[in-house]
Motif scaffolding. Structure first.
Motif, mmCIF file in Angstrom:
data_model
loop_
_atom_site.group_PDB
_atom_site.id
_atom_site.type_symbol
_atom_site.label_atom_id
_atom_site.label_comp_id
_atom_site.label_asym_id
_atom_site.label_seq_id
_atom_site.Cartn_x
_atom_site.Cartn_y
_atom_site.Cartn_z
ATOM 1 N N ILE B 12 0.870 -1.178 0.000
ATOM 2 C CA ILE B 12 0.000 0.000 0.000
ATOM 3 C C ILE B 12 0.902 1.222 0.000
ATOM 4 N N THR B 13 0.838 1.980 -1.084
ATOM 5 C CA THR B 13 1.687 3.163 -1.211
ATOM 6 C C THR B 13 0.816 4.418 -1.136
ATOM 7 N N ALA B 14 1.082 5.239 -0.162
ATOM 8 C CA ALA B 14 0.326 6.484 0.000
ATOM 9 C C ALA B 14 0.912 7.563 -0.891
ATOM 10 N N LYS B 15 0.032 8.264 -1.602
ATOM 11 C CA LYS B 15 0.521 9.271 -2.548
ATOM 12 C C LYS B 15 -0.350 10.529 -2.527
ATOM 13 N N THR B 16 0.260 11.620 -2.942
ATOM 14 C CA THR B 16 -0.443 12.892 -3.133
ATOM 15 C C THR B 16 0.025 13.501 -4.449
ATOM 16 N N ASP B 17 -0.926 13.859 -5.291
ATOM 17 C CA ASP B 17 -0.595 14.541 -6.540
ATOM 18 C C ASP B 17 -1.241 15.923 -6.549
ATOM 19 N N THR B 18 -0.572 16.852 -7.184
ATOM 20 C CA THR B 18 -1.142 18.197 -7.323
ATOM 21 C C THR B 18 -1.133 18.595 -8.794
ATOM 22 N N LEU B 19 -2.076 19.435 -9.149
ATOM 23 C CA LEU B 19 -2.168 19.857 -10.551
ATOM 24 C C LEU B 19 -2.813 21.236 -10.620
ATOM 25 N N LEU B 20 -2.110 22.205 -11.210
ATOM 26 C CA LEU B 20 -2.703 23.506 -11.508
ATOM 27 C C LEU B 20 -3.343 23.419 -12.880
ATOM 28 N N ALA B 115 -6.458 24.842 -8.558
ATOM 29 C CA ALA B 115 -5.396 23.870 -8.282
ATOM 30 C C ALA B 115 -6.024 22.672 -7.567
ATOM 31 N N CYS B 116 -5.697 21.476 -8.044
ATOM 32 C CA CYS B 116 -6.268 20.250 -7.478
ATOM 33 C C CYS B 116 -5.202 19.516 -6.666
ATOM 34 N N THR B 117 -5.620 19.023 -5.525
ATOM 35 C CA THR B 117 -4.764 18.145 -4.726
ATOM 36 C C THR B 117 -5.538 16.861 -4.457
ATOM 37 N N ILE B 118 -4.971 15.745 -4.872
ATOM 38 C CA ILE B 118 -5.641 14.468 -4.702
ATOM 39 C C ILE B 118 -4.739 13.553 -3.872
ATOM 40 N N THR B 119 -5.309 12.925 -2.875
ATOM 41 C CA THR B 119 -4.556 11.970 -2.057
ATOM 42 C C THR B 119 -5.148 10.588 -2.276
ATOM 43 N N TYR B 120 -4.285 9.588 -2.346
ATOM 44 C CA TYR B 120 -4.783 8.237 -2.659
ATOM 45 C C TYR B 120 -3.780 7.188 -2.218
ATOM 46 N N GLU B 121 -4.234 5.955 -2.247
ATOM 47 C CA GLU B 121 -3.378 4.811 -1.909
ATOM 48 C C GLU B 121 -3.381 3.848 -3.082
ATOM 49 N N GLU B 122 -2.202 3.463 -3.486
ATOM 50 C CA GLU B 122 -2.067 2.426 -4.514
ATOM 51 C C GLU B 122 -1.944 1.077 -3.828
ATOM 52 N N LEU B 123 -2.860 0.184 -4.135
ATOM 53 C CA LEU B 123 -2.872 -1.139 -3.529
ATOM 54 C C LEU B 123 -2.494 -2.171 -4.583
ATOM 55 N N SER B 124 -1.500 -2.973 -4.276
ATOM 56 C CA SER B 124 -1.083 -4.000 -5.238
ATOM 57 C C SER B 124 -0.609 -5.249 -4.500
#
Lengths: 347, 124
Positions: B12-20, B115-124
């Motif tokens: 489980i990898t926790a991530k945050t991406d941002t985008l203007l 500006a968007c900020t999205i937080t998510y978890e990659e599960l593999s």
């Protein structure tokens, strides 16, 4: 401690929730969709594109600027100061938040005649410098624009000639004018410019000493190119004013060639290219004046040489006589040029 | 690969991406590529209006292909975000999973306002 919508913690409790649904209303904080929905139902959620509908009146011999709330009948309210007098019929364009103006009356050396100036329409205050025209002088010019681009004719050029020059500016970015193209007929003193979001229209004017024009021509605002013939006004006229919804252009008053100032209102359909049609009458004859509008209502007022007629209003989509709206402050000198925050070019 | 059974994931990898959002066309905010072997659990999406004057609208859609391919099903449509405000479009209570070969796209009504900020978890 009170918890406000949006979880906002603020020292200024008046800012805890937005006051109305206008686009520029303050609403600092972090909001959920549910909270936005509640405020939308209360007509308080700031909505993109929902701008305050105001007409700003510029004066002939005063820098004082006053405004009218287009939706509410009444007298004008003090707003701020332009940098210079609007003189006869200075060309003015506007976005929802900024007016840009040029074509000031020549001083003896012509030093002011290249200046382009701006006024903030969302926050009261003083005007400031925007840039300079390419031409060495402009006076009694015409203007139109959408929310992005403002287009000015030169009008009466310096030194002393009727000009066909058109320049444009980007309203959001202060800077000098750029060449756009030429009018079909060199002229000044018309002042009836208006636009849809894509097409700008210039109407009537003076082509020489005591020689009036009935020419209407149009441009595509996004494309720098020469103007194209659109049709004719009902008669050769100068000193008119113009405003529009996104579909219908209004041409008010003016001096009719060989006659006195007129109370006639005309209209054109902007998307077509056809001559003007009678709309109705103002409550009084008027010339060298201003007109501002929302998508539905036009306000017409002012007078170069003194006029006690106050502000008239019409419903743009109808064809009927004008009615009294209220009075300009300092009626004899205010109202020769007008900017509005919700005109047809912004729709 | 196929998406993992989330009862028994290895990573489980926790991530945050941002985008203007610099334009007014739909752009990809997050994708789960085809055959990634992952499922993405989106925890939050916050849209901030960084313009100090004017509200702007945000549209958020889930696309049936990665790289915002196909026709989106909208999660939020032309929601107004006031000047200097932030709007929570997705929060952790929604339990949104992004499966393989799908993506999230966003569209703004004005360039450089949102500006968007999205937080998510990659599960593999």
């Amino acid at each position: 401690m009170t918890r406000y919508l949006g979880g906002l913690i603020t020292a200024d409790e008046t800012q805890a929730t937005p006051a109305d649904a206008y686009e520029t209303t303050s609403a600092p904080g972090v909001w959920t969709l549910a909270e936005a929905a509640v405020l939308t139902q209360q007509s308080k959620w700031p909505t993109a594109g929902n701008t305050i509908k105001r007409a700003f009146w510029f004066g002939r011999t005063t820098v004082n600027v006053f405004y009218s709330d287009i939706t509410t009948l009444g007298n004008t309210t003090d707003w701020g100061y332009a940098m210079r007098y609007a003189a006869y019929t200075t060309g003015t364009v506007s976005s929802a938040t900024r007016a840009v103006q040029c074509g000031y009356y020549f001083d003896p050396a012509g030093a002011q005649s290249r200046l382009i100036e701006q006024l903030n329409l969302s926050s009261a205050g003083a005007g400031s410098n925007f840039g300079e025209l390419i031409v060495t002088g402009a006076q009694n010019n015409m203007a139109c624009g959408n929310g992005t681009r403002g287009v000015f004719t030169q009008g009466y050029g310096y030194p002393f000639s009727y000009s066909n020059v058109i320049e444009y500016v980007t309203i959001a970015s202060a800077g000098d004018g750029t060449d756009f193209g030429d009018l079909t007929v060199a002229r000044a003193n018309g002042s009836a410019g208006f636009a849809s979001p894509t097409r700008g229209v210039f109407c009537a004017g003076t082509t020489g000493s005591a020689t009036f024009s009935n020419t209407i021509d149009y441009i595509t605002i996004a494309s720098a190119a020469n103007a194209t013939d659109f049709g004719d006004t009902l008669s050769a006229t100068n000193g008119t004013a113009g405003c529009s919804s996104s579909t219908r252009g209004i041409i008010s008053g003016g001096d009719v060639s060989g006659s006195a100032q007129t109370n006639v209102i005309q209209y054109v359909t902007i998307a077509s290219a056809a001559s003007a049609t009678d709309f109705g009458d103002l409550t009084h004859g008027i010339r060298y004046h201003g007109a501002g509008c929302s998508e539905t209502r036009a306000l017409i007022a002012g007078e170069y040489s003194g006029n006690s007629g106050g502000i008239n209003y019409i419903t743009i989509a109808s064809t009927a006589n004008a009615n009294d709206f209220g009075d300009l402050t300092n009626n004899e000198v205010n109202g020769v040029s007008c900017a509005s925050t919700s005109h047809g070019g912004l729709q | 690969m196929s998406a993992p059974n989330i009862v028994n994931v290895a990573t489980i990898t926790a991530k945050t991406d941002t985008l203007l959002l610099t334009g007014t066309s739909a752009v990809q905010l997050l994708e789960n590529a085809a055959s990634s072997g992952k499922v993405i659990k989106v925890n939050s999406l916050v849209v901030a209006n960084v313009d100090g004057t004017s509200a702007a609208t945000i549209t958020v859609g889930i696309y049936p292909q990665d790289d915002i391919g196909g026709t989106a099903v909208l999660l939020a449509s032309t929601i107004s975000v006031p000047a200097d405000a932030s709007l929570i479009v997705i929060d952790k209570n929604m339990g949104l999973y992004l499966e393989e070969d799908t993506s999230i796209g966003v569209t703004a009504s004005a360039a450089n306002d949102l500006a968007c900020t999205i937080t998510y978890e990659e599960l593999s």
